[in-house]
Scaffold this motif. Structure first.
Motif, PDB file in Angstrom:
ATOM      1  N   ILE A 136       0.718  -1.172   0.168  1.00 30.89           N
ATOM      2  CA  ILE A 136      -0.071   0.101  -0.103  1.00 30.89           C
ATOM      3  C   ILE A 136       0.907   1.210  -0.012  1.00 30.89           C
ATOM      4  O   ILE A 136       1.696   1.262   0.969  1.00 30.89           O
ATOM      5  N   HIS A 137       0.784   2.061  -0.963  1.00 29.36           N
ATOM      6  CA  HIS A 137       1.620   3.416  -1.122  1.00 29.36           C
ATOM      7  C   HIS A 137       0.597   4.371  -0.824  1.00 29.36           C
ATOM      8  O   HIS A 137      -0.438   4.574  -1.543  1.00 29.36           O
ATOM      9  N   PHE A 138       0.853   5.445   0.306  1.00 33.52           N
ATOM     10  CA  PHE A 138       0.282   6.615   0.490  1.00 33.52           C
ATOM     11  C   PHE A 138       0.941   7.552  -0.070  1.00 33.52           C
ATOM     12  O   PHE A 138       2.173   7.891   0.089  1.00 33.52           O
ATOM     13  N   PHE A 139       0.347   8.647  -0.801  1.00 35.28           N
ATOM     14  CA  PHE A 139       0.719   9.560  -1.531  1.00 35.28           C
ATOM     15  C   PHE A 139      -0.032  11.039  -1.090  1.00 35.28           C
ATOM     16  O   PHE A 139      -1.123  11.063  -1.144  1.00 35.28           O
ATOM     17  N   GLY A 140       0.981  11.948  -1.175  1.00 34.69           N
ATOM     18  CA  GLY A 140       0.331  13.314  -0.983  1.00 34.69           C
ATOM     19  C   GLY A 140       1.419  14.400  -0.982  1.00 34.69           C
ATOM     20  O   GLY A 140       2.425  14.084  -0.617  1.00 34.69           O
ATOM     21  N   VAL A 141       0.901  15.513  -1.162  1.00 32.34           N
ATOM     22  CA  VAL A 141       2.079  16.639  -1.311  1.00 32.34           C
ATOM     23  C   VAL A 141       1.516  17.568  -0.286  1.00 32.34           C
ATOM     24  O   VAL A 141       0.370  17.946   0.025  1.00 32.34           O
ATOM     25  N   GLY A 142       2.417  18.499   0.170  1.00 34.19           N
ATOM     26  CA  GLY A 142       1.816  19.616   0.984  1.00 34.19           C
ATOM     27  C   GLY A 142       1.252  19.234   2.306  1.00 34.19           C
ATOM     28  O   GLY A 142       1.659  18.289   3.040  1.00 34.19           O
ATOM     29  N   SER A 174       8.692   6.052  -7.090  1.00 31.91           N
ATOM     30  CA  SER A 174       8.475   5.003  -6.311  1.00 31.91           C
ATOM     31  C   SER A 174       6.973   4.396  -7.309  1.00 31.91           C
ATOM     32  O   SER A 174       6.786   3.207  -7.415  1.00 31.91           O
ATOM     33  N   ALA A 175       6.293   5.478  -7.794  1.00 34.00           N
ATOM     34  CA  ALA A 175       4.958   5.054  -8.551  1.00 34.00           C
ATOM     35  C   ALA A 175       5.350   4.244  -9.737  1.00 34.00           C
ATOM     36  O   ALA A 175       4.773   3.388 -10.282  1.00 34.00           O
ATOM     37  N   SER A 176       6.621   4.747 -10.382  1.00 36.38           N
ATOM     38  CA  SER A 176       7.043   3.980 -11.527  1.00 36.38           C
ATOM     39  C   SER A 176       7.314   2.488 -11.494  1.00 36.38           C
ATOM     40  O   SER A 176       7.588   1.899 -12.469  1.00 36.38           O
ATOM     41  N   LEU A 177       7.490   1.977 -10.330  1.00 33.49           N
ATOM     42  CA  LEU A 177       8.009   0.656  -9.913  1.00 33.49           C
ATOM     43  C   LEU A 177       6.915  -0.064  -9.326  1.00 33.49           C
ATOM     44  O   LEU A 177       6.855  -1.180  -9.163  1.00 33.49           O
ATOM     45  N   MET A 178       5.779   0.600  -9.284  1.00 35.09           N
ATOM     46  CA  MET A 178       4.581  -0.057  -8.809  1.00 35.09           C
ATOM     47  C   MET A 178       3.884  -1.195  -9.708  1.00 35.09           C
ATOM     48  O   MET A 178       4.374  -1.249 -11.168  1.00 35.09           O
ATOM     49  N   THR A 179       3.370  -2.184  -9.282  1.00 34.06           N
ATOM     50  CA  THR A 179       2.856  -3.566  -9.928  1.00 34.06           C
ATOM     51  C   THR A 179       1.229  -3.409  -9.747  1.00 34.06           C
ATOM     52  O   THR A 179       0.785  -2.761  -9.063  1.00 34.06           O
ATOM     53  N   LYS A 180       0.831  -4.396 -10.765  1.00 30.17           N
ATOM     54  CA  LYS A 180      -0.663  -4.456 -10.646  1.00 30.17           C
ATOM     55  C   LYS A 180      -1.180  -4.993  -9.326  1.00 30.17           C
ATOM     56  O   LYS A 180      -2.439  -4.993  -9.075  1.00 30.17           O
ATOM     57  N   ASP A 195       1.654  17.539  -8.877  1.00 31.01           N
ATOM     58  CA  ASP A 195       2.522  16.406  -8.656  1.00 31.01           C
ATOM     59  C   ASP A 195       1.597  15.005  -8.114  1.00 31.01           C
ATOM     60  O   ASP A 195       2.102  13.898  -8.734  1.00 31.01           O
ATOM     61  N   ILE A 196       0.542  15.325  -7.603  1.00 33.38           N
ATOM     62  CA  ILE A 196      -0.577  14.158  -7.534  1.00 33.38           C
ATOM     63  C   ILE A 196      -1.132  13.608  -8.522  1.00 33.38           C
ATOM     64  O   ILE A 196      -0.948  12.275  -8.881  1.00 33.38           O
ATOM     65  N   ILE A 197      -1.240  14.561  -9.569  1.00 31.37           N
ATOM     66  CA  ILE A 197      -1.811  14.033 -10.688  1.00 31.37           C
ATOM     67  C   ILE A 197      -0.700  13.311 -11.693  1.00 31.37           C
ATOM     68  O   ILE A 197      -1.031  12.062 -12.210  1.00 31.37           O
ATOM     69  N   GLN A 198       0.518  13.422 -11.451  1.00 34.21           N
ATOM     70  CA  GLN A 198       1.368  12.939 -12.364  1.00 34.21           C
ATOM     71  C   GLN A 198       1.661  11.651 -11.631  1.00 34.21           C
ATOM     72  O   GLN A 198       1.946  10.609 -12.424  1.00 34.21           O
ATOM     73  N   VAL A 199       1.749  11.413 -10.382  1.00 33.88           N
ATOM     74  CA  VAL A 199       1.800  10.344  -9.670  1.00 33.88           C
ATOM     75  C   VAL A 199       0.781   9.079 -10.105  1.00 33.88           C
ATOM     76  O   VAL A 199       0.698   8.076 -10.384  1.00 33.88           O
ATOM     77  N   ALA A 200      -0.595   9.729 -10.021  1.00 33.06           N
ATOM     78  CA  ALA A 200      -1.857   9.193 -10.635  1.00 33.06           C
ATOM     79  C   ALA A 200      -1.647   8.651 -11.939  1.00 33.06           C
ATOM     80  O   ALA A 200      -2.026   7.347 -12.227  1.00 33.06           O
ATOM     81  N   LYS A 201      -1.060   9.312 -12.829  1.00 32.45           N
ATOM     82  CA  LYS A 201      -0.832   9.063 -14.098  1.00 32.45           C
ATOM     83  C   LYS A 201       0.005   7.744 -14.352  1.00 32.45           C
ATOM     84  O   LYS A 201      -0.298   6.694 -15.167  1.00 32.45           O
ATOM     85  N   VAL A 202       1.194   7.914 -13.611  1.00 35.53           N
ATOM     86  CA  VAL A 202       2.056   7.016 -13.611  1.00 35.53           C
ATOM     87  C   VAL A 202       1.558   5.568 -12.960  1.00 35.53           C
ATOM     88  O   VAL A 202       1.954   4.415 -13.515  1.00 35.53           O
ATOM     89  N   VAL A 203       0.813   5.681 -11.911  1.00 40.30           N
ATOM     90  CA  VAL A 203       0.329   4.791 -11.102  1.00 40.30           C
ATOM     91  C   VAL A 203      -0.651   3.815 -12.077  1.00 40.30           C
ATOM     92  O   VAL A 203      -0.619   2.536 -12.239  1.00 40.30           O
ATOM     93  N   TYR A 224      -8.442   9.264 -12.597  1.00 37.48           N
ATOM     94  CA  TYR A 224      -7.674   8.385 -12.808  1.00 37.48           C
ATOM     95  C   TYR A 224      -8.142   7.259 -11.578  1.00 37.48           C
ATOM     96  O   TYR A 224      -7.478   5.997 -11.719  1.00 37.48           O
ATOM     97  N   SER A 225      -8.957   7.764 -10.791  1.00 36.87           N
ATOM     98  CA  SER A 225      -9.320   6.958  -9.607  1.00 36.87           C
ATOM     99  C   SER A 225     -10.276   5.714  -9.832  1.00 36.87           C
ATOM    100  O   SER A 225     -11.119   5.792 -10.736  1.00 36.87           O
ATOM    101  N   ASP A 226      -9.838   4.600  -9.258  1.00 38.75           N
ATOM    102  CA  ASP A 226     -10.629   3.467  -9.257  1.00 38.75           C
ATOM    103  C   ASP A 226     -11.873   3.542  -8.292  1.00 38.75           C
ATOM    104  O   ASP A 226     -13.145   3.187  -8.247  1.00 38.75           O
ATOM    105  N   ILE A 227     -11.577   4.190  -7.258  1.00 38.42           N
ATOM    106  CA  ILE A 227     -12.656   4.426  -6.192  1.00 38.42           C
ATOM    107  C   ILE A 227     -12.263   5.796  -5.483  1.00 38.42           C
ATOM    108  O   ILE A 227     -10.973   6.131  -5.169  1.00 38.42           O
TER     109      ILE A 227
END
Length: 284
Positions: A136-142, A174-180, A195-203, A224-227
């Motif tokens: 489980i990866h938790f992401f946020g900025v600021g 980290s996002a670029s190395l995530m798996t399904k 930054d978060i949108i970029q992470v979401a796109k890569v994930v 980009y969200s599933d939920i």
């Protein structure tokens, strides 16, 4: 940023706008106080234009983007005795007792609205996704990064599969190395932080699932969200990092945590006892 009389600026340049820009300008001038709390996607939908058109409208006004526009609008609409940096409800004349009551009301309202927006099926499916995930990866900025770190701190007491990277460059790596088989929990009040949108796109490109915790049902992040889990706190553009917004995000995370613990009671109980014992010598 120098304060701009944004309404006068819109009116003075109205004749130079394109037809699309005039649609945006008309809606803003008719719904000034509502726009302060709208995402760029909400405003675009209300005007029946694309997000890029709203962004170009802001650039036409010589602003850097939609957030700067909302800050200018918040300055423009605040009354002389109001404190828009804190809340539209707080004034310079408030006593400590009045401040205490208003802040309490704001926090209670944020929690109540969040509770009322909870979709039971979404929460249930989100917990199931978290249980099945290898990591489980938790992401946020600021300010939302602080919430992500709180989530990491909470979940690491009952499972060893949590991650939270602080630096935005390391986050995208980290996002670029995530798996399904992994899941990303993205926390962003606005849902439009670059930054978060970029992470979401890569994930998403990596095939991993995304749970987003945000204020707006329609935003660049939710596409980009599933939920999507919605937090119910209105935060003006001058009130970045307000505790009422954070409290509503933490409330949702606490709900996910409690349901996760219920469904994995045996393993979570053992892990919670182990992590508690690990730090017991740190206490007096």
């Amino acid at each position: 940023m120098t304060k701009i009389d944004i309404l006068s600026l819109i009116q003075s340049r109205y004749h130079t706008f394109t037809n699309t820009e005039k649609k945006v300008a008309d809606y803003i001038l008719e719904n000034i106080k509502d726009v302060i709390y709208m995402s760029i996607t909400d405003l675009a939908d209300a005007c029946n234009v694309g997000e890029s058109s709203v962004f170009r409208f802001c650039k036409t006004l010589k602003l850097r983007g939609y957030q700067e526009f909302k800050i200018a609008l918040a300055h423009n609409t605040s009354l002389e005795d109001e404190m828009p940096q804190l809340s539209s409800k707080i004034t310079m004349q408030d006593t400590i007792e009045e401040l205490s009551s208003k802040i309490l009301t704001a926090n209670v309202n944020a929690l109540t609205e969040t509770h009322n927006q909870i979709n039971i099926n979404d929460v249930s499916n989100a917990v199931e996704m978290i249980i099945k995930a290898n990591r489980i990866h938790f992401f946020g900025v600021g300010a939302s990064l602080m919430t992500a770190l709180e989530a990491k701190n909470k979940f690491m007491r009952i499972t060893n599969k949590t991650e939270c990277t602080i630096d935005s460059h390391l986050q995208i790596m980290s996002a670029s190395l995530m798996t399904k088989d992994e899941i990303a929990v993205l926390i962003s009040y606005s849902g439009s932080t670059k930054d978060i949108i970029q992470v979401a796109k890569v994930v998403k490109e990596r095939g991993a699932k995304i749970i987003s915790i945000t204020r707006f049902a329609k935003s660049p992040l939710t596409s980009y969200s599933d939920i999507t889990l919605l937090c119910g706190s209105n935060e003006g553009p001058l009130q970045g990092g307000s505790l009422s917004a954070k409290i509503s995000q933490l409330y949702l995370l606490d709900l996910l945590y409690a349901e996760y613990f219920k469904r994995t009671k045996k393993e979570s109980s053992i892990n919670k006892e182990s992590t508690a014992n690990a730090v017991i010598e740190k206490m007096l």
